[in-house]
Write an enzyme that holds these catalytic residues in place. Sequence first.
Site, PDB file in Angstrom:
ATOM      1  N   ASP A 454     -28.966 -56.976   7.193  1.00 49.95           N
ATOM      2  CA  ASP A 454     -28.328 -56.189   8.455  1.00 49.95           C
ATOM      3  C   ASP A 454     -27.245 -55.057   8.399  1.00 49.95           C
ATOM      4  OD1 ASP A 454     -27.070 -57.487   5.407  1.00 49.95           O
ATOM      5  OD2 ASP A 454     -25.534 -58.174   6.300  1.00 49.95           O
ATOM      6  N   GLU A 519     -26.100 -59.284   3.752  1.00 51.92           N
ATOM      7  CA  GLU A 519     -25.585 -59.128   2.499  1.00 51.92           C
ATOM      8  C   GLU A 519     -24.626 -57.799   2.692  1.00 51.92           C
ATOM      9  OE1 GLU A 519     -25.504 -55.231  -0.306  1.00 51.92           O
ATOM     10  OE2 GLU A 519     -24.862 -55.073   2.171  1.00 51.92           O
TER      11      GLU A 519
HETATM   12  N1  BES Z   1     -24.773 -50.724   0.084  1.00 52.01           N
HETATM   13  C1  BES Z   1     -24.167 -50.787  -0.406  1.00 52.01           C
HETATM   14  C2  BES Z   1     -23.291 -50.790  -1.602  1.00 52.01           C
HETATM   15  C3  BES Z   1     -23.074 -50.296  -2.211  1.00 52.01           C
HETATM   16  C4  BES Z   1     -22.051 -49.024  -1.935  1.00 52.01           C
HETATM   17  C5  BES Z   1     -23.148 -49.479  -3.173  1.00 52.01           C
HETATM   18  C6  BES Z   1     -21.666 -48.061  -2.602  1.00 52.01           C
HETATM   19  C7  BES Z   1     -23.380 -48.199  -3.806  1.00 52.01           C
HETATM   20  C8  BES Z   1     -21.928 -47.285  -3.057  1.00 52.01           C
HETATM   21  C9  BES Z   1     -23.798 -52.316   0.193  1.00 52.01           C
HETATM   22  O1  BES Z   1     -24.364 -52.484   1.152  1.00 52.01           O
HETATM   23  C10 BES Z   1     -22.315 -53.091   0.636  1.00 52.01           C
HETATM   24  O2  BES Z   1     -21.974 -52.398   1.252  1.00 52.01           O
HETATM   25  N2  BES Z   1     -21.786 -53.948  -0.262  1.00 52.01           N
HETATM   26  C11 BES Z   1     -20.555 -54.559  -0.478  1.00 52.01           C
HETATM   27  C12 BES Z   1     -20.665 -55.973  -0.610  1.00 52.01           C
HETATM   28  C13 BES Z   1     -19.519 -56.596  -0.842  1.00 52.01           C
HETATM   29  C14 BES Z   1     -19.800 -57.344   0.690  1.00 52.01           C
HETATM   30  C15 BES Z   1     -19.527 -58.065  -0.959  1.00 52.01           C
HETATM   31  C16 BES Z   1     -19.471 -53.741  -0.454  1.00 52.01           C
HETATM   32  O3  BES Z   1     -19.566 -52.744  -1.971  1.00 52.01           O
HETATM   33  O4  BES Z   1     -18.266 -53.872  -0.606  1.00 52.01           O
HETATM   34 MN    MN Z   2     -23.284 -51.681   2.576  1.00 53.83          MN
END
Ligand code: BES
Ligand code: MN
Length: 847
Positions: A454, A519
């Site tokens: 997603d 996610e």
């Molecule tokens: N890939 C990201 C997580 C991430 C962001 C890891 C920046 C390292 C650096 C993931 O897809 C994401 O966007 N996570 C969200 C989680 C939330 C929706 C619970 C986030 O970090 O805001």
């Molecule tokens: Mn993300």
Amino acid sequence: MTTTTTGVTLLHRLHHSRSILSLTLNSAHIFAGSQSGSILVWSLATYSLVSTLRGHSGSVLSLHLCDDLLFSSAGDAIVQVWCPRTFRNRYTIYSTFDVGDVFCMAYEPRGGTAYFGAQNTSVQWIDLKSAAAGGGRSVTGEAHPSKRVHRFFDSKGPGGTCTPRPEGEAGGEGSGEGKTLLEIEPWNIVQYAHFGYVYCMLVLPASQIGLGAGSLLLTGGGDGDIKLWAIDPVTGGISVLRTLAGGDSGVLSLVLKDTLLYAGLTDGEIHIWDLDTCQEVRSVRAHCDDVLTLAVKGECIFSGSATGFARKWNTRFECVNRWRAHEGLVLASAVTERNGRLLYITGGNDDCVGVWDVEPFPVKEGGMEREGEGELLSSLAKLVAFRTVSSDPSCAVECRRGATFLKSLCKRFGATASLLPMEDGRNPVVFARFEGAKKKAEKGKTLLFYGHYDVIPASSEDSGWKTDPFSLTGVDGYLYGRGVSDNKGPCLAALFAAGELLQSGRLESDIVFLIEGEEESGSRGFEDTVRKHRDLIGDVDWILFANSYWLDDDTPCLTYGLRGVIQATITIQSEKPDLHSGVDGSSLNREPTIELITLLSHLTSPTGEILLPDFSTPIRPLSPAEEGMYLPISASLHANPTSLYHGLPQQEITAHLMSKWRYPSLTIHRVDVSGPSNNSTLIPRSASATISLRIVPDQSVSSVTSSLHTHLTSSYPGSNSLSIHISHSAEPWLGDFTNAAFSSLQRAIMHVWGTQPLFIREGGSIPAARFLEEEFGAPAAHLPCGQASDMAHLDNERLRVTNLSGAREVLGRVFGELTAGRSDGGEGTALVNGNEKKALANVQDGV
Ligand code: BES
Ligand code: MN
């Protein structure tokens, strides 16, 4: 990737600062001759610029590859000869006559003679074999064209001044000095080979057209004639055999297929000659303007024209495709087969190169071993095209289609795959098992790769996107599209790596994939679904993620920590309806919006400190060893000119990184009020704010959530009703970077990228990380695939092709090692920075 016409897909565009006038290809590279005088060398695998060959001071008009020699001819009257592997310049060839532009060249490999066609209507040649063996005359360079009086630049214009020469034209790099200079013998020339410029030429074996042994030269001229020349096998000299007299239109381009010669003319026609009988077989009005370039491969003929259009023809010379290839003239073209696909490459005066997939057939089933970065890219193009936006309920069908696409891909690789349904109609989880041969069952480990299909919403209107976010677009070595980096590209890199191991029979134990579709919406429902299918998924030994970024654009990293997150919506609601601020506004009326703002102001101090009770007590203290780990990171960022931290004091960089990685933060995302947005006389009945808290080890979702509740309810004066809703949450994750998975990743990075990774943490969150570790009792490791400049979640999200194939290769090695239980790297590879890792180990132990 956009399909212009059925069967023609633009794979990539490569930009330069000037027109692209000539092109040639070998199995690894695109060579492009430019108006700037440079020859640009791009990788066909990654579209990265590999080298720039500087040897001309005028437009590079033709390029020719033969016998491990790359020839370039130019408007500076010089021909350069290069090694196409080392890119070193080998010879600089020129005539002692003023020949003007050298439009074309050809090489006869048996005798080793190179032929040139020029603006002064001559054809000249040089015996390169004997020149290379030292048989050429010794040359002082005095007659080098750059030393001679220039017809234009050195003539006294009106007023008696000289036109300044373009910089770097005479002397210095590029003029050929210091390299092997070869002068064409004055007798190796046919003056007036045509009554016009000699635009194009090619060499062919005489047997091809039934004219016995030896080789022939074909030339096309501005006079409209095509001449067939016999080549003297001893001297390399040429003599006219036949003249194929055309009309008034100049011959700009020539290609040969069997005995048929295709000639592109100045008025848009293509004439087809049978060289067996030297008769003109057909003439076709192919374009509305000059046919500047022709290319042939197998059963396909391609023409490019001054109209900007290209056409693909079959052997019956029926037009199969016609499409706009350039905004301007199509000046050059070349064609090759790569990974079973036909690639057509064009160059234009819009300063760019287009790489087109012109294979009419669908991608072949199977056969995905090793080759196939083309297949990875086309799969990514398909996956990006599904609008898998989990936060938008209208995208549910697209999400389902995206999941089904991934399931089918896994099956094509030979995996078993299914979609695990989620509660409440949420997007399903793609589950796949790549089953290992289990020959070394007792040692081999089962891997779980977790990713998500997603994406965050993106719109092409009203946004900063330069391309359609849901159509993968390749530009200058980067792939643009929503989700390419977060997380579709890395998921495909992992799937292709696993597929390759399985298909080549090298997979020892199982690799299990869980690719979810919620996610970006906090992984709602994921935990329940995994628990429900726990038996199907089975036990795993290692968990791998690939969903974050390097700290800059150059240095590979390994991520061993993520922050957690708690997202909450705080609402203050009055019992009354929306009111009129003049009629009802009074200090006795406690407005929800004012109360909300007051309440929010209690969350932080004026200096930004988070004011929740007991909030900072469980934060793990900083040990000297952990502090030491920031040294190599801040040093690397400080030194890298492409890093955002370049040149900043290292301490400042460290403080900045720590505040993002090991300390919590609070964000107010939005404040909303009830009622219409354009009525500013209204007292809103309710006001709400969405906030999030990033939490760190040793904080937990439950303790911070209850602290948030306590703090908000106790700070709230209480005249209206306050509600707090937690929309999603994630625990922080801290991995053990000394474990075998990280060691394997580190070795693979050393191998693939040739450099040590930086061990880093990240400020972002992945809800599944801690959950999966706990659920399966298996440690996780995280490979960031993208660069700092990937723009995940933002406009123009992108992923460098090199990073995509690098990730595939790194994961392939790690999958191979871990599933075979070769956690020491098989050959007992020593870690280069063992000491550093020991220091790191201390951090884990809290030393
Ligand atoms: N890939 C990201 C997580 C991430 C962001 C890891 C920046 C390292 C650096 C993931 O897809 C994401 O966007 N996570 C969200 C989680 C939330 C929706 C619970 C986030 O970090 O805001
Ligand atoms: Mn993300």
